[in-house]
Motif scaffolding. Structure first.
Motif, PDB file in Angstrom:
ATOM      1  N   LEU A 197       0.843  -0.924   0.011  1.00 44.82           N
ATOM      2  CA  LEU A 197      -0.065  -0.040   0.097  1.00 44.82           C
ATOM      3  C   LEU A 197       0.879   1.218   0.042  1.00 44.82           C
ATOM      4  N   VAL A 198       0.829   1.975  -1.058  1.00 43.14           N
ATOM      5  CA  VAL A 198       1.325   3.337  -0.959  1.00 43.14           C
ATOM      6  C   VAL A 198       0.257   4.398  -1.147  1.00 43.14           C
ATOM      7  N   GLN A 199       0.600   5.899  -0.808  1.00 42.55           N
ATOM      8  CA  GLN A 199      -0.026   6.864  -0.989  1.00 42.55           C
ATOM      9  C   GLN A 199      -0.008   7.581  -2.532  1.00 42.55           C
ATOM     10  N   GLY A 251       3.626   8.736  -4.265  1.00 41.25           N
ATOM     11  CA  GLY A 251       4.758   7.900  -3.846  1.00 41.25           C
ATOM     12  C   GLY A 251       5.233   6.983  -4.966  1.00 41.25           C
ATOM     13  N   SER A 252       6.229   6.353  -4.298  1.00 43.84           N
ATOM     14  CA  SER A 252       7.100   5.408  -5.273  1.00 43.84           C
ATOM     15  C   SER A 252       7.108   4.192  -4.715  1.00 43.84           C
ATOM     16  N   LEU A 253       7.444   3.157  -5.480  1.00 39.83           N
ATOM     17  CA  LEU A 253       7.439   1.577  -5.083  1.00 39.83           C
ATOM     18  C   LEU A 253       8.344   1.162  -6.061  1.00 39.83           C
ATOM     19  N   THR A 298       7.227   5.523  -9.914  1.00 38.04           N
ATOM     20  CA  THR A 298       7.074   6.855  -9.230  1.00 38.04           C
ATOM     21  C   THR A 298       5.882   7.511  -9.590  1.00 38.04           C
ATOM     22  N   LEU A 358       3.000   7.582  -8.250  1.00 45.91           N
ATOM     23  CA  LEU A 358       1.723   6.421  -8.203  1.00 45.91           C
ATOM     24  C   LEU A 358       0.401   7.353  -8.208  1.00 45.91           C
ATOM     25  N   THR A 361      -3.505   1.027  -9.091  1.00 43.86           N
ATOM     26  CA  THR A 361      -3.774  -0.143  -8.507  1.00 43.86           C
ATOM     27  C   THR A 361      -4.229  -1.367  -9.191  1.00 43.86           C
ATOM     28  N   VAL A 383      -0.513  -4.113  -5.800  1.00 46.90           N
ATOM     29  CA  VAL A 383      -0.200  -2.628  -5.441  1.00 46.90           C
ATOM     30  C   VAL A 383      -1.210  -2.010  -5.396  1.00 46.90           C
ATOM     31  N   VAL A 408      -2.815   1.736  -4.337  1.00 43.34           N
ATOM     32  CA  VAL A 408      -2.341   3.303  -4.141  1.00 43.34           C
ATOM     33  C   VAL A 408      -3.708   3.879  -3.870  1.00 43.34           C
ATOM     34  N   SER A 424      -5.070   7.049  -0.514  1.00 42.58           N
ATOM     35  CA  SER A 424      -4.737   7.841   0.667  1.00 42.58           C
ATOM     36  C   SER A 424      -5.447   7.270   1.945  1.00 42.58           C
TER      37      SER A 424
END
Length: 123
Positions: free
Chosen positions: A11-13, A16-18, A84, A86, A91, A119, A121, A123
């Motif tokens: 989970l990323v905002q 964000g990057s992954l 990058t 994202l 998702t 993945v 994405v 908030s």
């Protein structure tokens, strides 16, 4: 038999990057390219980006141009996907793939798939 194992999802905002990793085992040198696909909810699997196995050439889909990059570590038999900026629409389940023809974006030209990594994405 080639085996591909993805890792690094989560989970990323938004914004964000992954970095995703794909560890390969078996006779990977028979593949022309290694790349990444994804499958978003309710959508068909789509091509993202790939790299020539025996060189440094890359090609990619328009949907991620400028945001996703691919790299390779031959000593570790590992391919990476750096993502990058994202967005929620990124998702998806992300799949590593061994591609039989360099330049192909077709699922039909994939000889081996990884199991996928999720993945999300949000908030």
């Amino acid at each position: 038999q080639v085996q591909l194992v993805e890792s690094g999802g989560g989970l990323v905002q938004p914004g964000g990057s992954l970095r995703l990793s794909c560890a390969a085992s078996g006779r990977t040198f028979n593949s022309a390219a290694m790349g990444w696909f994804r499958q978003r909810p309710g959508k068909e699997r789509e091509f993202l980006i790939a790299i020539r196995w025996s060189g440094i050439n890359t090609y990619y889909g328009d949907s991620v141009k400028g945001r996703f990059t691919i790299s390779r570590d031959n000593a570790k038999n590992t391919v990476y996907l750096q993502m990058t900026n994202l967005k929620p629409e990124d998702t998806a389940v992300y799949y590593c793939a061994a591609v039989r023809l360099y330049g192909s974006r077709r699922s039909e030209d994939v000889t081996y798939w990884g199991q996928g990594t999720q993945v999300t994405v949000s908030s």
